[in-house]
Design an enzyme around this catalytic site. Structure first.
Site, PDB file in Angstrom:
ATOM      1  N   THR A 414       0.853  -1.186   0.000  1.00 12.65           N
ATOM      2  CA  THR A 414       0.000   0.000   0.000  1.00 12.65           C
ATOM      3  C   THR A 414       0.885   1.231   0.000  1.00 12.65           C
ATOM      4  O   THR A 414       1.882   1.284   0.727  1.00 12.65           O
ATOM      5  CB  THR A 414      -0.955   0.002   1.210  1.00 12.65           C
ATOM      6  N   HIS A 466       2.364 -11.721  14.193  1.00  9.23           N
ATOM      7  CA  HIS A 466       3.437 -12.269  15.027  1.00  9.23           C
ATOM      8  C   HIS A 466       3.224 -13.756  15.328  1.00  9.23           C
ATOM      9  O   HIS A 466       4.128 -14.436  15.824  1.00  9.23           O
ATOM     10  CB  HIS A 466       3.528 -11.477  16.338  1.00  9.23           C
TER      11      HIS A 466
END
Length: 495
Positions: A414, A466
């Site tokens: 993006t 994560h």
């Protein structure tokens, strides 16, 4: 009676098309609305259906032929093996001219349960031509156009703008061959339009609210002065004429409250289906992933120097300008090869490693943010990447993206820098595990070999899940992207 089978009106900016697949052959008997042939453009595949029961007497456009809009590609003989009595023939012609047809919602893409009636472009009683766009049907990701099956007019609208509809639901009645609605209905429709000439459709209201535009500042070009979406877009581009000076919609200065308070009105517009989907997906991404963001910065001078040196030659050879995004994509693909966890996704209790590189590009459109996918980026050259990105951006702007082009990405890029963003923490696009945010390139003083130099710097932000990606892999990935961008020859040499 012989009927000409023609190529449909092609989308704007599409010069010609190709006959892709004939589903029937010469001599076949076909039924009304049966798909005869697929016409392929560089943006969409158009289906040409039988306008009536009959027999295909001739096919003049063979598969693979290049054809133009409204070119005759076949002939259909209406099924009438024997001559009809005069009275029956007259009755048949009468019913054909005034035949009532159902206007239905198209078959929706897979996984899309329902849709919303976005904008009616015609009203009951208005004469329309074959293949003219009648209504836009909005799904979570794409806008579908429903066109007129023949010359005629709408007699009744059954689903108003804003209503939720299902696949193949009847949303209007259409009278073939009729130049106007029945006499009894026409005056009523005209009176209704006259009494409500200033009414705004939901799509226009949403656009006005999103852009904070006063409707009184726009001159409507629709029927009875109605403001259309095209009027608003023209106004945004600076091409809209100012509202008449005699307009009574603006309060006079004398009528202002003595207290001098400004107008404290509020605007309330419903969310579009796309905006609802974006809101749901982003909230789910925040709640269902262990998202963390790591940052770095990159010196863009080497790439800027390459673009300056080779821009003219590149554009002359490939017909497209050399931008930054092709370098970003190349650097990302190489980094993904070195850190496959970043290109992976979680599926239940399994980790799915993708051995292909389909990069989603976040594109801002008038309807909201979409993420079309550029597939097999590891096999594309810089020029092919630039052309692919431009094609997706144009389709996104025009609402012509297909479901296939919106699904299957393994990683997202993006670029908030085009809007001036200096730094951000992008949100992961599930089921992907990471997203890279690029930002504004800005001159900053940097220490180089003990001296201060002014360099064009850009911050990089990698948001990652994560649960699957550790700090070592995330930082290593980002450093790899940085090194490749600061020394672009490494991309070409694969080192």
């Amino acid at each position: 009676m012989t009927i000409e089978i023609k190529v449909p009106v092609l989308p704007e900016s599409v010069a010609d098309a190709t006959v892709a697949t004939w589903h029937v052959k010469q001599g076949d008997t076909v039924s009304r609305d049966q798909n005869l042939v697929d016409i392929e453009t560089d943006k969409v595949v158009l289906e040409v259906v039988a306008p009536n029961d009959g027999v295909i007497s001739s096919i003049t456009g063979a598969e693979g032929d290049t054809v133009l809009a409204e070119q005759v590609i076949a002939l259909l003989e209406e099924s009438a093996g024997q001559a009809k009595p005069a009275a029956a023939e007259a009755k048949s012609q009468s019913s054909s001219k005034g035949e009532v047809m159902d206007i239905k919602v198209p078959v929706l893409p897979e996984s899309v349960a329902d849709a919303t009636v976005a904008t009616w472009h015609v009203q009951p009683g208005e004469a329309v031509s074959r293949d003219q766009n009648l209504v836009d049907i909005e799904t979570d990701k794409v806008v579908l156009e429903v066109v007129a099956p023949a010359d005629g007019s709408l007699s009744e609208i059954l689903a108003q703008e804003g209503e939720t509809v299902n696949a193949e639901q009847i949303i209007a009645k259409f009278v073939a061959g009729a130049g106007a609605a029945p006499a009894a209905a026409a005056p009523a429709a005209e009176a209704e339009a006259d009494s409500d000439s200033e009414a705004l459709s939901p799509s226009v209201r949403r656009l006005l609210a999103e852009k904070d535009i006063d409707p009184a500042s726009i001159r409507g070009t629709g029927k009875n002065g109605r403001i259309t979406r095209e009027d608003v877009e023209a106004h945004l581009k600076g091409g809209s004429a100012p509202a008449p000076a005699a307009s009574t919609t603006q309060p006079s200065t004398a009528a202002a409250p003595v207290t001098g308070m400004v107008d404290r009105t509020e605007k309330r517009v419903p969310m579009t289906r796309l905006r609802k989907t974006i809101a749901t997906r982003l909230l789910n991404a925040k709640n269902s992933t262990a998202m963390l963001t790591t940052f770095n910065e990159v010196n863009m001078k080497p790439i800027m120097d390459i673009r300056k040196q080779y821009q003219d030659a590149f554009e002359k050879k490939h017909g497209i300008r050399l931008g930054f995004m092709s370098f970003y994509v190349k650097a990302v693909v190489e980094a993904l090869k070195r850190f496959p966890e970043v290109n992976a996704s979680i599926d239940g209790d399994d980790i799915c490693y993708h051995n292909y590189f389909d990069i989603s590009m976040a594109v801002s459109t008038p309807r909201g943010l979409v993420t079309p996918v550029l597939k097999d980026c590891d096999q594309l050259s810089l020029a092919e990447i630039e052309k692919g990105i431009k094609n997706l951006a144009i389709k996104g702007r025009d609402g012509k993206l297909s479901m296939e082009e919106l699904q299957g990405g393994t990683f997202t890029i993006t670029n908030g820098g085009v809007f001036g963003s200096l730094m951000s923490t992008p949100i992961i696009n599930p089921p992907q595990s990471a997203i890279l945010g690029m930002h504004k390139i800005q001159d900053r003083p940097m220490a180089v070999d003990g001296k201060v130099e002014i360099l064009p710097m850009m911050y990089l932000a990698l948001s990652y899940d994560h649960r699957i990606i550790d700090g070592k892999e995330s930082v290593g990935f980002l450093v790899t992207v940085k090194e490749l961008l600061e020394d672009p020859t490494r991309i070409l040499l694969d080192v």
